[in-house]
Design a protein around this motif. Sequence first.
Motif, PDB file in Angstrom:
ATOM      1  N   MET A  80     -15.791  25.621  20.973  1.00  0.00           N
ATOM      2  CA  MET A  80     -16.318  26.872  20.846  1.00  0.00           C
ATOM      3  C   MET A  80     -17.406  27.331  21.687  1.00  0.00           C
ATOM      4  N   VAL A  81     -17.567  28.331  21.938  1.00  0.00           N
ATOM      5  CA  VAL A  81     -18.987  28.768  22.230  1.00  0.00           C
ATOM      6  C   VAL A  81     -20.000  29.292  21.229  1.00  0.00           C
ATOM      7  N   SER A  82     -20.944  28.457  21.259  1.00  0.00           N
ATOM      8  CA  SER A  82     -21.645  28.467  20.074  1.00  0.00           C
ATOM      9  C   SER A  82     -23.132  29.245  20.297  1.00  0.00           C
ATOM     10  N   LYS A  83     -23.181  29.885  21.777  1.00  0.00           N
ATOM     11  CA  LYS A  83     -24.273  30.908  22.078  1.00  0.00           C
ATOM     12  C   LYS A  83     -23.667  32.115  21.686  1.00  0.00           C
ATOM     13  N   VAL A  84     -23.831  32.780  20.455  1.00  0.00           N
ATOM     14  CA  VAL A  84     -23.012  33.955  20.243  1.00  0.00           C
ATOM     15  C   VAL A  84     -24.176  35.211  20.388  1.00  0.00           C
ATOM     16  N   TYR A  85     -23.577  36.312  20.840  1.00  0.00           N
ATOM     17  CA  TYR A  85     -24.451  37.695  21.121  1.00  0.00           C
ATOM     18  C   TYR A  85     -23.967  38.457  20.123  1.00  0.00           C
ATOM     19  N   PHE A  86     -24.764  39.121  19.516  1.00  0.00           N
ATOM     20  CA  PHE A  86     -24.164  40.201  18.307  1.00  0.00           C
ATOM     21  C   PHE A  86     -24.746  41.615  18.720  1.00  0.00           C
ATOM     22  N   ILE A  87     -23.830  42.715  17.995  1.00  0.00           N
ATOM     23  CA  ILE A  87     -23.960  43.871  18.543  1.00  0.00           C
ATOM     24  C   ILE A  87     -24.082  44.681  17.240  1.00  0.00           C
TER      25      ILE A  87
END
Length: 147
Positions: A80-87
Amino acid sequence: MKSGTKIKDILKNKSKEIFYISPEKTVYEALEIMAEKDIGALLVLDENNKVVGIFSERDYARKCILMGKHSKDTKVSELMVSKVYFITPEEKVEDVMVLMTEKKIRHLPVLENGVLVGIISIGDVVKSIIEEQNFLIQNLERYIISG
């Protein structure tokens, strides 16, 4: 659709269901869910329902198959991609498009007051922008014709 569309406007037209998986589940289990739901990515939530990553078909293709791993033996947490951007729901669609383009990401979780309320894909954003442009073109055509 009016100019200045926000993420909350997109969420109104989407299913409220959010698909997710545990980081301890196998990649195979994630692929089963994605195939069943006809989606390209899953949020990865820990035991406290906190977003800890995103797993996509792209992660599978690039990190599992090409690296010789087996989906039934590999945990989602490994790929998984663990650097998650949120909006947030209040953000403008155009700003989200810029973020997605700059960071080369295709899925963004939407948080409202720290609570997960949805996920937006690049397809959702493009569709919204096209609808907004069509709306503006129709209004300009009406203005020219009536002018």
